[in-house]
Design a protein around this motif. Structure first.
Motif, PDB file in Angstrom:
ATOM      1  N   UNK A   1      35.465  31.849  44.737  1.00 31.83           N
ATOM      2  CA  UNK A   1      35.881  30.581  45.351  1.00 31.83           C
ATOM      3  C   UNK A   1      37.019  29.947  44.562  1.00 31.83           C
ATOM      4  N   UNK A   2      36.847  29.873  43.258  1.00 35.10           N
ATOM      5  CA  UNK A   2      37.829  29.176  42.418  1.00 35.10           C
ATOM      6  C   UNK A   2      39.163  29.900  42.419  1.00 35.10           C
ATOM      7  N   UNK A   3      39.136  31.219  42.314  1.00 32.40           N
ATOM      8  CA  UNK A   3      40.401  31.923  42.193  1.00 32.40           C
ATOM      9  C   UNK A   3      41.184  31.896  43.504  1.00 32.40           C
ATOM     10  N   UNK A   4      40.517  31.955  44.643  1.00 34.78           N
ATOM     11  CA  UNK A   4      41.240  31.870  45.912  1.00 34.78           C
ATOM     12  C   UNK A   4      41.855  30.487  46.077  1.00 34.78           C
ATOM     13  N   UNK A   5      41.130  29.469  45.666  1.00 32.39           N
ATOM     14  CA  UNK A   5      41.695  28.118  45.735  1.00 32.39           C
ATOM     15  C   UNK A   5      42.920  28.003  44.831  1.00 32.39           C
ATOM     16  N   UNK A   6      42.832  28.538  43.617  1.00 35.80           N
ATOM     17  CA  UNK A   6      43.965  28.420  42.695  1.00 35.80           C
ATOM     18  C   UNK A   6      45.138  29.310  43.111  1.00 35.80           C
ATOM     19  N   UNK A   7      44.857  30.440  43.735  1.00 37.28           N
ATOM     20  CA  UNK A   7      45.943  31.321  44.167  1.00 37.28           C
ATOM     21  C   UNK A   7      46.738  30.723  45.314  1.00 37.28           C
ATOM     22  N   UNK A   8      46.074  29.927  46.142  1.00 39.19           N
ATOM     23  CA  UNK A   8      46.738  29.395  47.338  1.00 39.19           C
ATOM     24  C   UNK A   8      47.006  27.903  47.261  1.00 39.19           C
ATOM     25  N   UNK A   9      46.209  27.179  46.488  1.00 41.32           N
ATOM     26  CA  UNK A   9      46.334  25.723  46.445  1.00 41.32           C
ATOM     27  C   UNK A   9      45.889  25.057  47.742  1.00 41.32           C
ATOM     28  N   UNK A  10      45.153  25.782  48.594  1.00 42.98           N
ATOM     29  CA  UNK A  10      44.736  25.265  49.899  1.00 42.98           C
ATOM     30  C   UNK A  10      43.292  24.775  49.847  1.00 42.98           C
ATOM     31  N   UNK A  11      43.124  23.460  49.696  1.00 40.87           N
ATOM     32  CA  UNK A  11      41.772  22.902  49.672  1.00 40.87           C
ATOM     33  C   UNK A  11      41.191  22.791  51.083  1.00 40.87           C
ATOM     34  N   UNK A  12      42.051  22.833  52.096  1.00 47.19           N
ATOM     35  CA  UNK A  12      41.586  22.645  53.466  1.00 47.19           C
ATOM     36  C   UNK A  12      40.653  23.724  53.958  1.00 47.19           C
TER      37      UNK A  12
END
Length: 574
Positions: free
Chosen positions: A395-406
Motif C-alpha cells: 500500500x505504502x509503496x504504490x502511494x509513494x510511487x504515484x502520489x495518488x491518494x485518491x
C-alpha cells in the motif's frame, strides 16, 4: 578516564538508544550513495552492452557499437555478461546469486545480522552486469542486499550486539529502497515487514532516520520526481469496488503463480545443467537472449514499458504477452544463475494485469469501470502483495510511487484480498520459498529453530570412487567410523558406504578388490540450514551412522551430523 573518552563514546554507541542514531545516519547515507552508484553502474553497463540507455523501449533496434549484428546482438549480450559475473559470484560470494532479499531475511533471523562485506561489492557488480546484459530482473533486491551488507559491516566494525546489528541491517535495506524509489516510508515498512518481521517503536525510529537520510541523498542525485507521472486518479463509481476486489483476487493468484513458475524454472535449470556453476550464466544466456530477441521489452528492468502500459499504451492482447513474457524471462534469468530482484518484475506483471483487466472491464461495462490506469496501478500493488505477502509495504509503496491518494481505498481493498488469496493458495511467499527449499523455516522458534549447521562436524575422511573393499575396510577401521562418504576428485558427493554393508560383502566372499560402488548406498542427506528438529527422525531411522550435510544443490559434502552432535546442539547445558 573522563566522561568524553573514546571508550565512553564507544559504549554509548553500543548500549544507548541515542547511540544508534549516528550509525543509522551513516548506514542510510551509505545505502543512499550505494543506490545512486548502483543505478549509474547499471546504466553504464546497459549502454555498453546494448548501445541504449534502456533497450526495453527501443524495439528491435541495433546496437550502434556492433551494427553488423543487427538486432541479433541480444543473443550475445547476456552471454558476455554471464561470462563475467558467473565466475565472480562463484569465486567470491555465492550469496550474491539470485534475488537477494531472502539472504538478508536469513541473515537477520538466523545469523545475528552478519553479512560478509564482500557481498556488497560482488552483488553490485554482478547485478549491474546481469541487468545491463538483458537480465529481466529488478534492481531493488540487489540494493536491499547491498545496503544490508553495509549496515552489517558498519555494525561489526562498531562491535554492536546482535539486536543492534539486526537493526542496522534493516536500516541499510530501508535506505536502499528509499533511495531507489524515492520512497522513504516504503523503505521503513519494507524493512520492518519483510526483513525484521517485527514492528516496534524503537525500530521504527532508527530505521526511519536511515531511510530519510538515504532518500535525501537519492533526491539530491536523481531528482525529486515521482516514479510514475500520471493524470489524477480516483476510485470511480461505487459499483467499481466489486471490480477492484475481483482484480485483487486475480492478482493474488498471479502473484502465487509467479513464485511457482520462478522456482519451477530454477529446478528445471538445475536438472538440465551438469556443467560447472560458474559457466551456467553464460551458457544459459543464449536461452535468455532468444527470449529478448522475440520480445525486446523484456530487456533489463523494463520501467519504460511499465509506464507505457500504466497509461494505456498497449492493447489487451499485447499486455498479456508482456505479462507472460516477464514471468518467463525473470524466471529464466534467475534460473540460469543471474543476480537481480523480483520486486520490480512483480510491479511489471501487476501493471500488465491491471491495465488489461481495466481495458477489458471498460469494454464490458463502460459506465462503471473508470480509468484503466487506476487498475494498472492497483494491479502493481496487488500482485506484489500476492507474491511477497507484505500488504503494508504494498500500500505504502504504490502511494509513494504515484502520489495518488485518491485511489487509496480501492488499493487497500485489492491488496487485502490479494494477500488473503495468497495465504489460501500457498504456504510461502516468493521470498520464504527460497529459504524453505534450503530447509529453513523462519517461523520456527525454540529447539525447532536450531539449524543442522549448529550440530554439524567435519565429515569423515572420504573414500574415492573405485576404492577396493579391503582398502575401504582399512580406512573405516582407522577412522573408527560406521559410515564413510564417497567423494570424487571434484569434491562431489557420491553416496556413502556403511560398515555393516562392507562387512557383509567381505563375509560373503566378494573379491577384496571389488569397487566400493558395489556396496555404496544413499542415506537421507541434510541441508546446513535445515531445522535440526526435522533432521532428528532421519537420524533415528539411520541407526548410529550419522548423516551427510550437503550444499543447496545437494552436490558437495559440507559436514556430518551424528546422534551425539545433534544432542549436544539441542541440549548444550546437559
Amino acid at each position: 578516564m573522563g566522561p568524553f573518552s573514546a571508550e565512553g563514546a564507544a559504549n554509548a554507541l553500543r548500549r544507548t538508544q541515542a547511540g544508534l542514531l549516528l550509525p543509522a545516519i551513516l548506514v542510510g547515507a551509505g545505502a543512499g550513495l550505494g543506490a545512486v552508484g548502483f543505478r549509474w553502474l547499471i546504466e553504464a553497463v546497459t549502454r555498453v552492452l546494448s548501445g541504449h540507455d534502456d533497450y526495453s523501449s527501443a524495439g528491435h533496434a541495433d546496437n550502434p557499437y556492433v551494427p553488423w549484428l543487427g538486432p541479433y546482438f541480444v543473443l550475445l549480450a547476456p552471454v558476455v555478461a554471464g561470462a563475467i559475473y558467473g565466475p565472480l559470484v562463484y569465486r567470491y560470494a555465492k550469496e550474491a546469486r539470485g534475488h537477494g532479499v531472502p539472504e538478508v531475511m536469513y541473515a537477520v533471523a538466523r545469523q545475528g545480522g552478519r553479512i560478509p562485506p564482500r557481498v556488497a561489492v560482488v552483488k553490485s557488480i554482478a547485478s549491474a552486469l546481469c541487468i545491463g546484459g538483458g537480465g529481466s530482473v529488478g534492481r531493488e533486491g540487489p540494493i536491499v542486499q547491498i545496503g544490508a551488507a553495509l549496515g552489517s559491516t558498519g555494525g561489526s566494525i562498531l562491535r554492536m550486539g546482535e539486536e543492534r546489528l539486526r537493526l542496522l541491517v534493516a536500516c541499510g535495506a530501508a535506505g536502499g529502497i528509499a533511495a531507489t524509489f524515492n520512497a522513504p516510508l516504503a523503505g521503513v515498512f519494507f524493512a520492518m515487514e519483510l526483513i525484521l518481521r517485527d514492528f516496534t517503536a524503537r525500530g521504527f525510529g532508527v530505521i526511519a532516520v536511515a531511510s530519510v537520510t538515504a532518500s535525501v541523498i537519492g533526491r539530491a542525485a536523481l531528482g525529486d520526481a515521482p516514479f510514475l507521472h500520471l493524470e489524477p486518479l480516483g476510485a470511480g463509481h461505487l459499483a467499481s469496488y466489486a471490480l477492484y476486489v475481483l482484480l485483487g483476487a486475480v492478482a493474488g493468484a498471479v502473484g502465487v503463480l509467479f513464485s511457482k513458475v520462478l522456482y519451477g524454472v530454477e529446478d528445471l535449470c538445475d536438472a538440465v545443467w551438469h556443467g560447472p556453476e560458474w559457466l551456467r550464466p553464460a551458457a544459459g544466456g543464449l536461452l535468455l537472449g532468444g527470449i529478448l530477441l522475440a520480445l525486446p521489452e523484456m530487456y533489463g528492468v523494463g520501467y519504460p514499458v511499465l509506464g507505457e502500459a500504466a497509461v494505456g499504451g498497449y492493447a489487451v492482447g499485447f499486455l498479456l504477452v508482456l505479462l507472460v513474457g516477464k514471468i518467463v524471462a525473470c524466471s529464466v534469468t534467475i534460473g540460469i544463475g543471474g543476480s537481480g530482484g523480483v520486486f520490480a518484475p512483480c510491479l511489471f506483471v501487476g501493471a500488465m494485469l491491471g491495465s488489461s483487466f481495466g481495458q477489458t472491464m471498460d469494454h464490458l461495462a463502460p459506465g462503471v469501470t473508470g480509468s484503466a490506469t487506476t487498475y494498472a496501478v492497483i494491479g502493481m500493488g496487488a500482485v506484489f502483495a500476492g507474491a511477497a505477502r507484505a500488504p503494508i509495504t504494498a500500500v505504502v509503496i504504490i502511494y509513494e510511487l504515484t502520489g495518488e491518494y485518491g485511489i487509496i481505498l480501492p488499493l487497500m481493498a485489492a491488496i487485502a484480498v490479494a494477500t488473503g488469496v495468497s495465504h489460501a493458495l500457498s504456504r510461502d511467499t516468493v521470498y520464504t520459498t527460497k529459504l524453505r527449499r534450503r530447509g529453513v523455516d523462519l517461523d520456527l522458534t525454540g529447539p525447532a529453530a536450531i539449524e543442522v549447521r549448529a550440530a554439524m562436524g567435519p565429515p569423515p575422511l572420504p573414500l574415492a570412487p573405485g576404492t577396493g573393499l579391503r582398502e575401504a575396510a582399512a580406512a573405516m577401521i582407522a577412522a573408527d567410523a560406521r559410515r564413510l562418504p564417497v567423494v570424487d576428485g571434484r569434491g562431489r558427493y557420491e553416496g556413502s558406504v556403511a560398515a555393516l554393508a562392507l562387512s557383509r560383502a567381505l563375509g560373503e566372499g566378494l573379491p577384496q578388490d571389488t569397487r566400493v560402488e558395489a556396496v555404496r548406498d544413499y542415506p537421507p542427506s541434510l541441508l546446513a540450514g535445515q531445522s535440526l528438529q526435522e533432521a532428528m527422525p532421519l537420524l533415528a531411522a539411520n541407526e548410529g551412522d550419522g548423516l551427510p550435510v550437503l550444499d543447496e544443490e545437494r552436490r558437495h559434502l559440507l559436514g556430518w551430523v551424528s546422534h551425539r552432535s545433534a544432542l549436544l546442539a539441542l541440549y548444550p547445558q546437559a
